[in-house]
Each structure stands twice: as structure tokens, then as C-alpha cells.
Scaffold this motif. Structure first.
Motif, short mmCIF file in Angstrom:
data_model
loop_
_atom_site.label_atom_id
_atom_site.label_comp_id
_atom_site.label_asym_id
_atom_site.label_seq_id
_atom_site.Cartn_x
_atom_site.Cartn_y
_atom_site.Cartn_z
N ASN A 113 -43.25 18.92 -13.20
CA ASN A 113 -43.15 18.48 -11.81
C ASN A 113 -44.31 18.98 -10.96
N GLY A 114 -45.28 19.63 -11.57
CA GLY A 114 -46.45 20.08 -10.82
C GLY A 114 -46.30 21.45 -10.22
N GLY A 115 -45.16 22.10 -10.39
CA GLY A 115 -44.97 23.44 -9.86
C GLY A 115 -45.91 24.44 -10.51
N ARG A 116 -46.38 25.38 -9.72
CA ARG A 116 -47.31 26.36 -10.25
C ARG A 116 -46.78 27.78 -10.11
N GLY A 117 -45.55 27.93 -9.69
CA GLY A 117 -44.91 29.23 -9.70
C GLY A 117 -45.72 30.31 -9.03
N ASP A 118 -45.95 31.40 -9.76
CA ASP A 118 -46.70 32.52 -9.19
C ASP A 118 -48.20 32.37 -9.37
N PHE A 119 -48.66 31.24 -9.95
CA PHE A 119 -50.07 30.95 -10.18
C PHE A 119 -50.69 31.86 -11.23
N ILE A 120 -49.86 32.56 -11.97
CA ILE A 120 -50.36 33.51 -12.97
C ILE A 120 -49.95 33.01 -14.35
N GLU A 121 -50.91 32.76 -15.21
CA GLU A 121 -50.62 32.16 -16.50
C GLU A 121 -50.21 33.18 -17.56
N ASP A 122 -50.39 34.47 -17.29
CA ASP A 122 -49.98 35.47 -18.28
C ASP A 122 -48.75 36.25 -17.83
N THR A 123 -47.96 35.69 -16.89
CA THR A 123 -46.61 36.20 -16.62
C THR A 123 -45.61 35.13 -17.05
N SER A 124 -44.53 35.55 -17.66
CA SER A 124 -43.49 34.60 -18.09
C SER A 124 -42.75 34.05 -16.87
N ASP A 125 -42.27 32.82 -16.99
CA ASP A 125 -41.41 32.25 -15.95
C ASP A 125 -40.11 33.04 -15.87
N GLU A 126 -39.51 33.03 -14.69
CA GLU A 126 -38.25 33.75 -14.46
C GLU A 126 -37.43 32.93 -13.47
N ALA A 127 -36.18 32.65 -13.82
CA ALA A 127 -35.37 31.76 -12.99
C ALA A 127 -34.97 32.38 -11.66
N MET A 128 -34.52 33.64 -11.70
CA MET A 128 -34.05 34.36 -10.53
C MET A 128 -34.42 35.83 -10.74
N PRO A 129 -34.43 36.63 -9.67
CA PRO A 129 -34.73 38.04 -9.86
C PRO A 129 -33.68 38.74 -10.71
N HIS A 130 -34.11 39.77 -11.43
CA HIS A 130 -33.22 40.58 -12.26
C HIS A 130 -33.24 42.02 -11.76
N TYR A 131 -32.07 42.62 -11.66
CA TYR A 131 -31.94 43.97 -11.11
C TYR A 131 -31.64 45.00 -12.18
N GLU A 132 -31.64 44.59 -13.42
CA GLU A 132 -31.39 45.51 -14.53
C GLU A 132 -32.59 45.50 -15.47
N CYS A 133 -32.79 46.59 -16.17
CA CYS A 133 -33.85 46.67 -17.17
C CYS A 133 -33.24 46.27 -18.50
N ALA A 134 -33.26 44.98 -18.76
CA ALA A 134 -32.60 44.45 -19.95
C ALA A 134 -33.34 43.20 -20.41
N LEU A 135 -33.18 42.87 -21.66
CA LEU A 135 -33.80 41.67 -22.21
C LEU A 135 -32.99 40.45 -21.81
N THR A 136 -33.60 39.59 -21.01
CA THR A 136 -32.99 38.32 -20.63
C THR A 136 -34.03 37.23 -20.82
N ARG A 137 -33.57 36.01 -21.00
CA ARG A 137 -34.47 34.88 -21.25
C ARG A 137 -34.05 33.71 -20.35
N SER A 138 -34.19 33.90 -19.06
CA SER A 138 -33.68 32.89 -18.13
C SER A 138 -34.45 31.57 -18.19
N CYS A 139 -35.69 31.58 -18.67
CA CYS A 139 -36.48 30.36 -18.80
C CYS A 139 -36.95 30.14 -20.24
N GLY A 140 -36.28 30.79 -21.19
CA GLY A 140 -36.63 30.61 -22.60
C GLY A 140 -37.32 31.80 -23.21
N LYS A 141 -38.36 32.32 -22.53
CA LYS A 141 -39.06 33.51 -23.01
C LYS A 141 -38.49 34.74 -22.32
N ALA A 142 -38.85 35.91 -22.84
CA ALA A 142 -38.37 37.16 -22.25
C ALA A 142 -38.82 37.24 -20.79
#
Length: 478
Positions: free
Chosen positions: A405-434
Motif C-alpha cells: 500500500n506504499g506505507g513506509r513505516g519508520d523509514f528504516i529498512e533494518d528494523t523489523s515491522d511491529e504491529a503495536m507497541p510491546h511492554y514486555e521483553c519477550a519474543l513476539t512476531r506481530s508482523c511475521g518476524k521477531a
């Protein structure tokens, strides 16, 4: 079910989120949160907390939360509310939920509106939110004593922007759970902030806030020998002359910690989901050089600096010559900090070029004042400094970061996408990758945050060079 009251609150747009626009992609503004308008009595109801339980009862308490979470798993629009419940579950102040009640939790769409209008919420207040959202007898009074005196019918609640939909998801652990299209249980401070926060006066209109910096992969590398040594001043706003909760020594230690983070040298405690390699922690080739520390007695700044940013302007004259941190000692907004990105202000010398941080997230403050130790290291200031340097949240744009859809998120190509903020230090995959929980631009606890990425370094240098040019030239060392 309990319903809400009148619908006549004017919701002002908060002066961060740094999520509004960029050089290539204009975002459509998200409507302000539709929050149920409770009667909020000064004296609240007492309720049982997990800290009050005997050891044998704690597991029963957690099981109720887990079963609600399992029910939320069946609704595709509720993953963030499930995450919040899981975060609250193990908090010592978490409310015990007696069976036979109703729980009202926001959909992800409602959460998106919340984060668009309230930057960096203080996570401990999610405990209050859960207590405000649970109605033990499914009547008009919450566990914490808030009242919802009027209704919009059988499947809606009255909110600040009109009625919003309420949908039953079923029952778990004797509790009926509802998905809400608005917010039923916002804590007092967050509700106050959303109602009273005002936009900065020199902010570029949303449709015109254009950065000259695009995707990180298109930006030049930072020359290895170059550094930005930025003249930096701190202003601490306190309530009274005898308040020594943040001293000059504390400021120097916080600044040292921030420079360690910018150098890629923050300590890393390997978690059970980490590999052998240290998470990304680039040397940003940026440091904050202390030029001034002012500790001022100013109760209005100390209480309302987040909602009324003009109260802070007198402490940030000649903004083009300094990077300014303002520390708020008696925050009434319930946020950890906020800052605009450089390109979001029309004038390089605007006094609104500042990073505002609550003492709740200041280094060592929690340890000295029996606060939440998850935010004692001082990474809230590092996170907000990242915004001041031009960086977006890692969850910017949700999973559409690099989508079709043309979204560019945080404009940083070496950070993984993230659906919503996370408040725990845990492995989650909200957009497929860690999810990037080790990145300073996430909302994970301090002990989880480790560094910035090479792409974030490139963007920070670009934003300063093009949108704070005088400060960039003053800071540049070759």
C-alpha cells in the motif's frame, strides 16, 4: 451493561506523535479517541490486588487473566488488549477480578487512535485501566469506583465523540468479555491529557510536514571519521525549592547513560530468545555535550509541561544552538515523554525543538522513589532523544511498513515491522518476524533495550543536517 454519560469533550491533538508524514507518504489523520465519559469520584473504591493474595491464590488470579486472553485470541481485532492484560497480570498492583462481572477492552483500531494522541504512556497505568474497565456485577460501577450513568442502547456506550459499539465476545472464568470500539477504562491522567493537550504553535500543518530524508537505504553512509558533538542543556522543572528528586549529579549520570546508548555500548543481558550475537547497536557517532543544567522551581511547568508546551518556551531560547531536554517532576499526563521530529517544526529556532521527559523515566528515579524499576535505567530519555534526532517508533505504520500500500513505516529498512507497541521483553512476531523489542524506539522495558541500527543512524544524521542545519554545523566534528 454499564453505559457512559454526556458527549461534549473537545479532544485536542497531542504535539507528538511523530507519525504524521514524510517526504514520500502522507498519512490520513486518525480520529481522537472516543472515550467513555465516566463520573470520576475523588475517592475511589478499594479492591483486592495480587500483592494482597496468599501464594496459593496467585495462580488462580493469573488463570483468570489467561483464560480471558484465550478468549481474545478468537477475535482478530483484539491482540493488543490481550498483550496489555498479560502485561498487567504479573504486576504486583494488578486487580484481582472476581467472577460474575463484565470486562470492556478496546479493539486494535481504538488502540491505534489512543497511540496517535498520547505519546509513550507510563505502562504502570495499564493496571488502573484494567480496574476501570472491569464491572464486578455488570452494573454501572467499575471495580475502581468509576460510574457510567447513561446509555446508548443495548449494544453501545456513550463516548466523547458519540456512541460507540460494544460487542460481547463470550465468557471466560465467569467473566463476560466485550470488545469496544472506544475506550471504557482510560486512567485519570491519560483522560486528562487527551482532553487538554494542545498542539505546538510552530508545528508544520499535517499535510505539509515533509522530511527531506526518505528510506534509510537511500541515505548516504555517515563518514567514519565524522561525529556530532551536540551542545546540550537540561532544564528540570520541580514543584518546590526543597525538591531534590533530580539533582545536577543525577542529570550528569543520565547524560552519561544516554551517550553510552548512542555509542552502541548499552549493557545487554542475553534473554532466552536471543541468539549468540548482540542485537543491533550501532555507534550513532553522536554525543550530547553538556552545556548547561538549570533546576527551576516552576509548578506549572512541572505539572502541565506535556499538555501546555508553551509553558516551557522560556527555557528554550536560541533553540538552534542547543539540544534541549526538559524534565517534568510532577507530570499530570501519565506519559514518559514526548518530542517532535525536526522536520515537523517550521522554524529551526522554534523553542518547541525540545525533548520533554517525565521523572518517571529518568535514570535512577524509580530506585530512589520506590517507582517502577522496569523504567529505572533512563532509556525513556534515550527513546525521546531518538525522536528529537528524527526517528519514528518501530511500530510506525503497523505491519504495513514496507507493504504494497506504499506505507513506509519508520523509514528504516533494518528494523523489523511491529504491529503495536510491546511492554514486555519477550519474543513476539506481530508482523511475521521477531518484533524489535531490543531497539530504543520500541516501548519495551529498559532492561530489554540495547541499541539503534545503522539505518536509524543514517536517518538521524540526515534529519539534523537538513532540518536543524545550524545545530548540525555547530556540532559537526571531522
Amino acid at each position: 451493561m454499564p453505559m457512559t454519560c454526556h458527549a461534549s469533550v473537545s479532544l485536542a491533538l497531542l504535539w507528538l506523535r511523530a507519525s504524521l508524514t514524510d517526504a514520500l507518504f502522507m498519512r490520513v489523520p486518525i480520529e481522537s479517541p472516543n472515550q467513555a465519559e465516566h463520573d470520576r469520584p475523588h475517592r475511589r473504591s478499594m479492591y483486592k490486588r495480587v500483592a494482597d493474595l496468599q501464594a496459593g491464590d496467585i495462580e488462580l488470579h493469573k488463570e483468570a487473566y489467561r483464560r480471558i486472553g484465550q478468549l481474545l485470541d478468537l477475535a482478530t481485532s483484539m491482540p493488543h488488549s490481550k498483550h496489555i492484560l498479560h502485561f498487567v497480570m504479573s504486576h504486583p498492583e494488578a486487580p484481582v477480578l472476581p467472577p460474575g462481572g463484565c470486562m470492556y477492552l478496546p479493539s486494535d483500531t481504538a488502540w491505534a487512535s489512543f497511540y496517535e494522541h498520547l505519546e509513550h504512556p507510563f505502562p504502570a497505568l495499564f493496571v488502573e485501566m484494567v480496574a476501570n474497565s472491569y464491572y464486578p456485577s455488570c452494573n454501572d460501577t467499575s471495580l475502581s469506583g468509576l460510574k457510567l450513568p447513561s446509555s446508548c442502547g443495548a449494544e453501545a456506550m456513550r463516548g466523547s465523540r458519540g456512541c460507540f459499539k460494544v460487542t460481547s465476545l463470550g465468557s471466560a472464568a465467569g467473566i463476560e468479555v466485550f470488545e469496544t470500539a472506544g475506550h471504557v477504562g482510560l486512567p485519570d491522567k491519560w483522560s486528562y491529557h487527551i482532553e487538554h493537550a494542545t498542539a505546538p504553535r510552530s508545528r508544520v500543518p499535517q499535510t505539509g510536514a515533509v522530511s527531506k530524508c526518505g528510506m534509510s537505504g537511500e541515505l548516504p553512509q555517515v563518514p567514519q571519521a565524522a561525529r556530532l558533538v551536540i551542545p546540550t542543556r537540561y532544564v528540570v522543572c520541580r514543584m518546590s525549592d526543597d525538591d531534590d528528586s533530580v539533582t545536577e549529579q543525577h542529570v550528569r549520570e543520565q547524560n552519561r547513560w544516554a551517550n553510552e546508548a548512542l555509542s552502541g555500548l548499552s549493557p545487554w543481558a542475553r534473554t532466552d530468545f536471543d541468539g549468540d550475537e548482540r542485537p543491533a547497536s550501532a555507534d550513532m557517532q553522536i554525543s550530547f555535550e553538556l552545556s548547561d543544567i538549570s533546576i527551576v522551581t516552576d509548578s506549572q511547568c512541572a505539572k502541565h509541561g506535556f499538555t501546555k508546551p508553551w509553558l516551557l518556551h522560556k527555557y528554550n531560547q536560541n533553540a538552534s544552538q542547543h539540544f534541549t531536554f526538559v524534565i517534568i517532576a510532577n507530570d499530570q499526563s501519565g506519559v514518559m515523554g514526548q518530542s517532535l521530529l525536526p522536520h515537523q517544526l517550521s522554524e529551526e529556532d522554534s523553542p518547541e525543538h525540545m525533548v520533554v521527559v517525565s521523572t518517571e523515566g529518568f535514570r535512577g528515579h524509580a530506585g530512589r522513589n520506590r517507582g517502577d524499576m522496569r523504567y529505572d535505567e533512563g532509556d525513556a530519555l534515550v527513546h525521546e532523544a531518538g525522536h528529537g534526532l528524527g526517528l519514528y517508533h518501530t511500530f510506525e505504520g503497523s505491519c504495513a511498513n514496507r507493504g504494497a500500500n506504499g506505507g513506509r513505516g519508520d523509514f528504516i529498512e533494518d528494523t523489523s515491522d511491529e504491529a503495536m507497541p510491546h511492554y514486555e521483553c519477550a519474543l513476539t512476531r506481530s508482523c511475521g518476524k521477531a518484533d524489535p523489542v531490543h531497539n530504543f524506539m520500541a516501548y519495551s522495558p529498559d532492561s530489554c533495550k540495547v541499541g539503534f541500527t545503522e539505518g536509524q543512524k543514517r536517518r538521524a544524521w540526515c534529519e539534523l543536517e537538513h532540518h536543524r542545519a545550524a545545530l548540525y554545523q555547530r556540532s559537526l566534528r571531522k
